[in-house]
Design an enzyme around this catalytic site. Structure first.
Site, PDB file in Angstrom:
ATOM      1  N   TYR A 247       3.154   8.957 -11.827  1.00 52.54           N
ATOM      2  CA  TYR A 247       2.298   8.126 -10.947  1.00 52.54           C
ATOM      3  C   TYR A 247       1.491   7.134 -11.777  1.00 52.54           C
ATOM      4  O   TYR A 247       1.384   5.950 -11.425  1.00 52.54           O
ATOM      5  CB  TYR A 247       1.386   9.078 -10.166  1.00 52.54           C
ATOM      6  CG  TYR A 247       0.448   8.439  -9.176  1.00 52.54           C
ATOM      7  CD1 TYR A 247       0.870   8.109  -7.895  1.00 52.54           C
ATOM      8  CD2 TYR A 247      -0.889   8.197  -9.510  1.00 52.54           C
ATOM      9  CE1 TYR A 247      -0.007   7.546  -6.974  1.00 52.54           C
ATOM     10  CE2 TYR A 247      -1.776   7.638  -8.590  1.00 52.54           C
ATOM     11  CZ  TYR A 247      -1.328   7.314  -7.325  1.00 52.54           C
ATOM     12  OH  TYR A 247      -2.204   6.762  -6.417  1.00 52.54           O
TER      13      TYR A 247
ATOM     14  N   ASN B  47       0.813  -1.229   0.000  1.00 57.30           N
ATOM     15  CA  ASN B  47       0.000   0.000   0.000  1.00 57.30           C
ATOM     16  C   ASN B  47       0.841   1.272   0.000  1.00 57.30           C
ATOM     17  O   ASN B  47       0.410   2.294  -0.538  1.00 57.30           O
ATOM     18  CB  ASN B  47      -0.911  -0.043   1.246  1.00 57.30           C
ATOM     19  CG  ASN B  47      -1.466   1.322   1.592  1.00 57.30           C
ATOM     20  OD1 ASN B  47      -2.404   1.792   0.959  1.00 57.30           O
ATOM     21  ND2 ASN B  47      -0.868   1.974   2.589  1.00 57.30           N
TER      22      ASN B  47
ATOM     23  N   VAL C 127     -10.056   8.783  -1.931  1.00 59.70           N
ATOM     24  CA  VAL C 127     -10.176   8.515  -0.494  1.00 59.70           C
ATOM     25  C   VAL C 127      -9.653   9.708   0.322  1.00 59.70           C
ATOM     26  O   VAL C 127      -8.647  10.337  -0.038  1.00 59.70           O
ATOM     27  CB  VAL C 127      -9.370   7.237  -0.125  1.00 59.70           C
ATOM     28  CG1 VAL C 127      -9.686   6.803   1.297  1.00 59.70           C
ATOM     29  CG2 VAL C 127      -9.659   6.119  -1.103  1.00 59.70           C
TER      30      VAL C 127
ATOM     31  N   LYS D  41       1.719   2.992 -11.400  1.00 61.41           N
ATOM     32  CA  LYS D  41       0.544   2.188 -11.021  1.00 61.41           C
ATOM     33  C   LYS D  41       0.182   1.203 -12.138  1.00 61.41           C
ATOM     34  O   LYS D  41      -0.270   0.084 -11.861  1.00 61.41           O
ATOM     35  CB  LYS D  41      -0.646   3.096 -10.683  1.00 61.41           C
ATOM     36  CG  LYS D  41      -0.474   3.884  -9.382  1.00 61.41           C
ATOM     37  CD  LYS D  41      -0.396   2.994  -8.150  1.00 61.41           C
ATOM     38  CE  LYS D  41      -0.406   3.797  -6.854  1.00 61.41           C
ATOM     39  NZ  LYS D  41      -0.201   2.970  -5.649  1.00 61.41           N
TER      40      LYS D  41
ATOM     41  N   THR E 197      -7.571  11.098   2.490  1.00 60.68           N
ATOM     42  CA  THR E 197      -6.285  10.870   3.167  1.00 60.68           C
ATOM     43  C   THR E 197      -5.361  12.063   2.914  1.00 60.68           C
ATOM     44  O   THR E 197      -5.688  12.979   2.165  1.00 60.68           O
ATOM     45  CB  THR E 197      -5.581   9.607   2.612  1.00 60.68           C
ATOM     46  OG1 THR E 197      -5.198   9.881   1.258  1.00 60.68           O
ATOM     47  CG2 THR E 197      -6.457   8.373   2.661  1.00 60.68           C
TER      48      THR E 197
ATOM     49  N   SER F 116      -3.558  -0.240  -6.141  1.00 57.01           N
ATOM     50  CA  SER F 116      -3.380   0.418  -7.428  1.00 57.01           C
ATOM     51  C   SER F 116      -4.113   1.758  -7.423  1.00 57.01           C
ATOM     52  O   SER F 116      -4.255   2.405  -6.376  1.00 57.01           O
ATOM     53  CB  SER F 116      -3.880  -0.527  -8.533  1.00 57.01           C
ATOM     54  OG  SER F 116      -3.640   0.023  -9.795  1.00 57.01           O
TER      55      SER F 116
HETATM   56  P1  NAP Z   1      -1.154   8.667   2.631  1.00 58.04           P
HETATM   57  O1  NAP Z   1      -2.142   9.031   3.669  1.00 58.04           O
HETATM   58  O2  NAP Z   1      -0.183   9.665   2.145  1.00 58.04           O
HETATM   59  O3  NAP Z   1      -0.402   7.349   3.150  1.00 58.04           O
HETATM   60  C1  NAP Z   1       0.725   6.844   2.503  1.00 58.04           C
HETATM   61  C2  NAP Z   1       1.357   5.795   3.402  1.00 58.04           C
HETATM   62  O4  NAP Z   1       2.522   5.284   2.740  1.00 58.04           O
HETATM   63  C3  NAP Z   1       1.800   6.367   4.728  1.00 58.04           C
HETATM   64  O5  NAP Z   1       1.578   5.413   5.757  1.00 58.04           O
HETATM   65  C4  NAP Z   1       3.294   6.581   4.525  1.00 58.04           C
HETATM   66  O6  NAP Z   1       3.945   6.486   5.774  1.00 58.04           O
HETATM   67  C5  NAP Z   1       3.634   5.400   3.623  1.00 58.04           C
HETATM   68  N1  NAP Z   1       4.858   5.582   2.856  1.00 58.04           N
HETATM   69  C6  NAP Z   1       5.086   6.469   1.854  1.00 58.04           C
HETATM   70  N2  NAP Z   1       6.338   6.349   1.416  1.00 58.04           N
HETATM   71  C7  NAP Z   1       6.913   5.364   2.157  1.00 58.04           C
HETATM   72  C8  NAP Z   1       8.207   4.789   2.179  1.00 58.04           C
HETATM   73  N3  NAP Z   1       9.173   5.206   1.358  1.00 58.04           N
HETATM   74  N4  NAP Z   1       8.451   3.803   3.070  1.00 58.04           N
HETATM   75  C9  NAP Z   1       7.485   3.383   3.931  1.00 58.04           C
HETATM   76  N5  NAP Z   1       6.229   3.888   3.933  1.00 58.04           N
HETATM   77  C10 NAP Z   1       5.976   4.865   3.064  1.00 58.04           C
HETATM   78  O7  NAP Z   1      -1.885   8.177   1.306  1.00 58.04           O
HETATM   79  P2  NAP Z   1      -3.051   7.113   1.027  1.00 58.04           P
HETATM   80  O8  NAP Z   1      -4.062   7.823   0.248  1.00 58.04           O
HETATM   81  O9  NAP Z   1      -3.421   6.356   2.248  1.00 58.04           O
HETATM   82  O10 NAP Z   1      -2.259   6.175   0.002  1.00 58.04           O
HETATM   83  C11 NAP Z   1      -2.109   4.775   0.171  1.00 58.04           C
HETATM   84  C12 NAP Z   1      -2.056   4.129  -1.204  1.00 58.04           C
HETATM   85  O11 NAP Z   1      -3.305   4.366  -1.884  1.00 58.04           O
HETATM   86  C13 NAP Z   1      -0.976   4.688  -2.130  1.00 58.04           C
HETATM   87  O12 NAP Z   1      -0.364   3.618  -2.814  1.00 58.04           O
HETATM   88  C14 NAP Z   1      -1.763   5.552  -3.103  1.00 58.04           C
HETATM   89  O13 NAP Z   1      -1.115   5.667  -4.349  1.00 58.04           O
HETATM   90  C15 NAP Z   1      -3.060   4.794  -3.203  1.00 58.04           C
HETATM   91  N6  NAP Z   1      -4.206   5.579  -3.693  1.00 58.04           N
HETATM   92  C16 NAP Z   1      -4.764   6.558  -2.926  1.00 58.04           C
HETATM   93  C17 NAP Z   1      -5.864   7.257  -3.411  1.00 58.04           C
HETATM   94  C18 NAP Z   1      -6.549   8.327  -2.607  1.00 58.04           C
HETATM   95  O14 NAP Z   1      -7.529   8.928  -3.104  1.00 58.04           O
HETATM   96  N7  NAP Z   1      -6.122   8.609  -1.366  1.00 58.04           N
HETATM   97  C19 NAP Z   1      -6.400   6.964  -4.668  1.00 58.04           C
HETATM   98  C20 NAP Z   1      -5.786   5.960  -5.431  1.00 58.04           C
HETATM   99  C21 NAP Z   1      -4.704   5.259  -4.925  1.00 58.04           C
HETATM  100  P3  NAP Z   1       5.221   7.371   6.226  1.00 58.04           P
HETATM  101  O15 NAP Z   1       5.092   8.720   5.579  1.00 58.04           O
HETATM  102  O16 NAP Z   1       5.087   7.357   7.705  1.00 58.04           O
HETATM  103  O17 NAP Z   1       6.380   6.598   5.713  1.00 58.04           O
END
Ligand code: NAP
Length: 259
Positions: free
Chosen positions: A152, A84, A183, A156, A185, A138
Site C-alpha cells: 500500500y 479515490n 478516517v 500511494k 470508513t 493519497s
Molecule cells: P472504503 O470505505 O473501503 O471505500 C473504498 C471505495 O473504493 C469504495 O467505494 C469501493 O467501492 C471503491 N473501490 C474499491 N475497489 C474498487 C474497484 N476495483 N473498482 C471500483 N471501486 C472500487 O475506504 P475509504 O477509507 O473511503 O478509502 C478511500 C480512499 O482513501 C482510498 O484510496 C484509501 O486508500 C484512502 N485512504 C483512506 C484512509 C482512511 O483512514 N480511511 C486513510 C488514508 C487514505 P466498491 O467496493 O463498491 O467497489
C-alpha cells in the site's frame, strides 16, 4: 457548471466527496464509479439529475473509454477527476515470506495505481479541453512506512509521483495528491478486524484501535470537503504537483476563501 468524476463513490470518503461537491457547487454534475450499486443508487435518488452512478470496476480496461464516451456525449466537459477508489490488502510483514504473493501485489497496484494512470490518460482530451484538475487520494503511508503495509505504501508513493508528473507534462491540467487523515470508513474496520490482526505488528495496530476507542477518527465529510473544494474550484497553480495532508494550512485557506 462543473462536471466531476469521483471513483469509489459507493461509501466512505468517495461518497462524502460526492455529497460535498453537489452542495459546494449547486450547478455541478457528478459521475460516480464503484463495483457495488447500493451507495450509488442512494446518491442518484437523493440528487436526481445531478448524480450519475456507474457500476464498474476501475480495473476493467473498458471502463475509461466508456466513461469518455458517456461524459463526452452528455456534457463534452470534464473539470475534475477525484481518484479515490482504493484497497488496503495485501497486508503482511516482509519477514513473512510465505505470505508474499506477487499476484496480490500486482492486483493491488492495478487498483491503486495503474487504473488511475489509465483513467487519466483516456480522459485526457476532455480534461485538457476543460483545463481540468486531477485530485489523487493519497495517504500518510505514501511518505512514511506503516508496519505490514509495504505494498500500500509503495502504490500511494507512486501516486504522489504521478501528481508531480502530471504537473510537469500536461500544461493544460493541474494535479495534487492529498492524504485524508485517519478516517472512519470501512477501510479502518478492515485494518482493526481483519488485515491488522493478521498482518501487522500488535504495537503498530494499537495506534488504529486507540484512535477508534478514543473517538478520534475523522468523519469522511472532513477530507470530503477538501477533495470537493479542489474538484469544484480546480487545483490552484501554486499547489500543482504537490503532496499535502488534508489539514495543510494552504488547503484550510482555500476552503476559507471559498466560503
Ligand atoms: P472504503 O470505505 O473501503 O471505500 C473504498 C471505495 O473504493 C469504495 O467505494 C469501493 O467501492 C471503491 N473501490 C474499491 N475497489 C474498487 C474497484 N476495483 N473498482 C471500483 N471501486 C472500487 O475506504 P475509504 O477509507 O473511503 O478509502 C478511500 C480512499 O482513501 C482510498 O484510496 C484509501 O486508500 C484512502 N485512504 C483512506 C484512509 C482512511 O483512514 N480511511 C486513510 C488514508 C487514505 P466498491 O467496493 O463498491 O467497489
Amino acid at each position: 457548471m462543473k462536471v466531476i468524476l469521483v471513483t469509489g463513490a459507493s461509501r466512505g470518503i468517495g461518497y462524502a466527496t460526492v455529497k460535498e461537491c453537489l452542495s459546494l457547487s449547486t450547478d455541478s454534475v457528478v459521475y460516480g464509479v464503484a463495483r457495488s450499486a447500493e451507495g450509488l443508487q442512494r446518491l442518484e435518488e437523493e440528487h436526481p439529475g445531478r448524480f450519475v452512478g456507474i457500476v464498474g470496476d476501475v480495473c476493467d480496461p473498458q471502463l475509461p473509454s466508456s466513461l469518455l464516451q458517456r461524459i463526452s456525449a452528455d456534457h463534452n466537459q470534464l473539470d475534475a477527476i477525484v481518484a479515490n477508489a482504493g484497497v488496503l490488502e495485501p497486508v503482511h510483514q516482509l519477514t513473512d515470506t510465505a505470505a508474499y504473493d506477487p499476484q496480490q501485489w500486482k492486483a493491488h497496484f492495478d487498483t491503486n495505481f495503474f487504473s488511475i494512470v489509465t483513467l487519466v490518460t483516456t480522459l485526457l482530451p476532455l480534461l485538457q479541453q476543460s483545463r481540468g484538475s486531477v485530485v489523487l487520494v493519497s495517504s500518510g503511508a505514501s511518505v512514511k512506512a506503516y508496519n505490514g503495509w509495504a505494498c500500500y505504501c509503495a502504490a500511494k508513493a507512486a501516486l504522489n509521483s504521478f501528481a508531480r508528473s502530471i504537473a510537469t507534462d500536461i500544461p493544460e491540467c493541474r494535479a495534487i495528491a492529498v492524504a485524508p487523515g485517519v478516517v472512519n470508513t470501512q477501510m479502518q474496520v478492515e485494518i482493526r478486524d481483519v488485515a491488522g490482526p493478521r498482518g501487522m505488528d500488535p504495537a503498530a495496530l494499537k495506534r488504529f484501535t486507540d484512535l477508534q476507542l478514543n473517538n478520534e477518527l475523522l468523519d469522511p465529510a472532513v477530507p470530503g470537503k477538501v477533495y470537493a473544494t479542489l474538484a469544484t474550484q480546480g487545483v490552484p497553480g501554486d499547489l500543482n504537483g504537490q503532496y499535502l495532508r488534508y489539514n495543510d494550512s494552504q488547503l484550510n485557506q482555500l476552503i476559507a476563501d471559498s466560503l
